[in-house]
Design an enzyme around this catalytic site. Structure first.
Site, PDB file in Angstrom:
ATOM      1  N   LYS A   1       6.917  -2.395  -0.407  1.00  0.00           N
ATOM      2  CA  LYS A   1       7.281  -3.812  -0.405  1.00  0.00           C
ATOM      3  C   LYS A   1       7.697  -4.165  -1.824  1.00  0.00           C
ATOM      4  O   LYS A   1       6.966  -3.905  -2.772  1.00  0.00           O
ATOM      5  CB  LYS A   1       6.089  -4.655   0.031  1.00  0.00           C
ATOM      6  CG  LYS A   1       6.221  -6.162  -0.220  1.00  0.00           C
ATOM      7  CD  LYS A   1       4.984  -6.744  -0.941  1.00  0.00           C
ATOM      8  CE  LYS A   1       4.767  -6.122  -2.281  1.00  0.00           C
ATOM      9  NZ  LYS A   1       3.691  -6.747  -3.074  1.00  0.00           N
TER      10      LYS A   1
ATOM     11  N   VAL B   1      -0.783   4.165  -5.549  1.00  0.00           N
ATOM     12  CA  VAL B   1      -1.821   3.220  -5.121  1.00  0.00           C
ATOM     13  C   VAL B   1      -2.015   2.145  -6.183  1.00  0.00           C
ATOM     14  O   VAL B   1      -1.906   2.409  -7.379  1.00  0.00           O
ATOM     15  CB  VAL B   1      -3.138   3.981  -4.865  1.00  0.00           C
ATOM     16  CG1 VAL B   1      -4.275   3.028  -4.539  1.00  0.00           C
ATOM     17  CG2 VAL B   1      -2.943   4.988  -3.729  1.00  0.00           C
TER      18      VAL B   1
ATOM     19  N   ALA C   1      -0.175  -0.369  -7.068  1.00  0.00           N
ATOM     20  CA  ALA C   1       1.025  -0.254  -7.884  1.00  0.00           C
ATOM     21  C   ALA C   1       1.978  -1.435  -7.764  1.00  0.00           C
ATOM     22  O   ALA C   1       3.085  -1.390  -8.283  1.00  0.00           O
ATOM     23  CB  ALA C   1       1.769   1.032  -7.515  1.00  0.00           C
ATOM     24  N   GLY C   2       1.591  -2.499  -7.046  1.00  0.00           N
ATOM     25  CA  GLY C   2       2.444  -3.667  -6.940  1.00  0.00           C
ATOM     26  C   GLY C   2       3.518  -3.576  -5.877  1.00  0.00           C
ATOM     27  O   GLY C   2       4.410  -4.426  -5.818  1.00  0.00           O
ATOM     28  N   ILE C   3       3.450  -2.548  -5.023  1.00  0.00           N
ATOM     29  CA  ILE C   3       4.449  -2.399  -3.958  1.00  0.00           C
ATOM     30  C   ILE C   3       3.804  -2.415  -2.576  1.00  0.00           C
ATOM     31  O   ILE C   3       4.411  -1.993  -1.593  1.00  0.00           O
ATOM     32  CB  ILE C   3       5.301  -1.126  -4.143  1.00  0.00           C
ATOM     33  CG1 ILE C   3       4.426   0.103  -4.402  1.00  0.00           C
ATOM     34  CG2 ILE C   3       6.309  -1.319  -5.270  1.00  0.00           C
ATOM     35  CD1 ILE C   3       5.214   1.399  -4.510  1.00  0.00           C
TER      36      ILE C   3
ATOM     37  N   GLY D   1      -0.915  -0.075   0.452  1.00  0.00           N
ATOM     38  CA  GLY D   1      -2.039  -0.184   1.374  1.00  0.00           C
ATOM     39  C   GLY D   1      -1.800  -1.216   2.458  1.00  0.00           C
ATOM     40  O   GLY D   1      -2.148  -0.999   3.628  1.00  0.00           O
TER      41      GLY D   1
ATOM     42  N   SER E   1       1.158  -2.150   3.572  1.00  0.00           N
ATOM     43  CA  SER E   1       2.178  -1.600   4.462  1.00  0.00           C
ATOM     44  C   SER E   1       1.570  -0.577   5.417  1.00  0.00           C
ATOM     45  O   SER E   1       1.903  -0.544   6.607  1.00  0.00           O
ATOM     46  CB  SER E   1       3.294  -0.958   3.628  1.00  0.00           C
ATOM     47  OG  SER E   1       4.386  -0.583   4.430  1.00  0.00           O
TER      48      SER E   1
ATOM     49  N   ASP F   1      -0.436  -9.410   1.545  1.00  0.00           N
ATOM     50  CA  ASP F   1       0.837  -8.750   1.822  1.00  0.00           C
ATOM     51  C   ASP F   1       0.953  -8.231   3.251  1.00  0.00           C
ATOM     52  O   ASP F   1       2.027  -7.787   3.660  1.00  0.00           O
ATOM     53  CB  ASP F   1       1.039  -7.565   0.860  1.00  0.00           C
ATOM     54  CG  ASP F   1       1.384  -8.004  -0.551  1.00  0.00           C
ATOM     55  OD1 ASP F   1       1.937  -9.112  -0.713  1.00  0.00           O
ATOM     56  OD2 ASP F   1       1.112  -7.237  -1.494  1.00  0.00           O
TER      57      ASP F   1
END
EC number: 2.7.1.148
Length: 298
Positions: free
Chosen positions: A15, A103, A105-107, A110, A112, A142
């Protein structure tokens, strides 16, 4: 063959927060946010498989398996158990996760993974999709947008998701410096500096003629967590400096609370070139990187 008799699998993409505006802390300690979110393709994604079983179990493999873990704190298991409880089903599943995304990491890796688990198990167990939609916010900010899987405007604490299907697809290179960036301290530093005092929701993005116009509009926005994250993890600043110096880059910014950064590029070739430069630089060998089209989840 019914879905109850076979395994299902799906991608859990990165993300990317193309911008992230953060409000002041609320009495519950959380924050109102506004973010424009897009998703990577399968070249920058985890992969989850679910197959029928008596109970619930999770195995994790891949380069970031150790960091993700397969215990009770893994969001995949939490999502599966929440879906069991919400639906009342007694069915189980054997879940297998290939962890390709870094992990914390700002994307939203987890989140997703959890959203993909909800989608797969809803099909495997033949459940009403509304169960997954209702419980997603309780799993993390998220998870609702990841469950939607579309380019979206995310507001509130993440529970208000507005799909934006008219956004033009763009190409990006994602880079993580291999250093963890703790979400909680970054938010606390943002709050301590008086961040969010002028927070207000902005108008949804207009229609764009193409990626350059889209990137120009995004350039007027910001990631409110970027400065406090760089203060804690200076390597983020080095990544952004590198990305902004690459040819074909339209915009470079940090995603989420870091430490992953992205650069929107004029074409996929520019994104792939940046990954090649990193791969051949011994000083950047520990950086994780991927080139991908951004749009809807695969």
């Amino acid at each position: 063959m019914s879905t109850a008799d076979k395994s299902l699998s799906g991608w859990a993409p990165a993300k990317v927060n193309l911008y992230l505006h953060v409000g002041p802390p609320k009495p519950n300690g959380r924050h109102d946010l506004e973010s424009l979110v897009m998703f990577s393709g399968s070249g920058a994604a985890d992969h989850l498989t679910a197959e029928p079983a008596e109970g619930l179990s999770l195995s994790v493999a891949g380069p970031f398996a150790a960091a993700a873990g397969a215990g009770d704190d893994n969001l995949v298991l939490q999502a599966a158990r929440a879906l069991q409880a919400a639906s009342g089903t007694q069915q189980g599943a054997r879940l297998s996760l290939k962890k390709w995304l870094p992990v914390a990491a700002g994307i939203g890796g987890g989140s997703s993974d959890a959203a993909t688990a909800l989608r797969l198990l809803t099909k495997l167990w033949a459940l009403d999709p509304n169960h997954a939609i209702a419980l997603a916010p309780g799993l993390g900010g998220d998870v609702p947008v990841a469950l939607a899987g579309q380019p979206s405007l995310m507001r509130g604490e993440g529970e208000r998701v507005t799909p934006l299907p008219a956004l033009p697809p763009v190409y990006a290179v994602l880079v993580n410096p291999g250093v963890p960036c703790p979400t909680g301290p970054v938010f606390r530093d943002h709050d301590a500096a008086g961040g969010g005092a002028g927070f207000a929701e902005i108008d949804p993005p207009p229609e764009f003629s193409g990626p350059k116009a889209f990137a120009a509009w995004l350039g007027q926005q910001r990631n409110d967590l970027e400065s406090p994250a760089i203060a804690r993890v200076p390597e983020i600043g080095a990544v952004l400096e590198f990305l902004r110096a690459q040819p074909g880059v339209l915009l470079a910014r940090m995603s989420g609370s870091g430490a992953t950064c992205f650069a929107l590029c004029e074409a996929l070739a520019f994104a792939e070139r940046a990954t090649a430069v990193i791969a051949h630089d011994a000083h950047k060998a520990h950086w994780w990187t991927a080139a991908s089209r951004l749009g809807a989840a695969p």
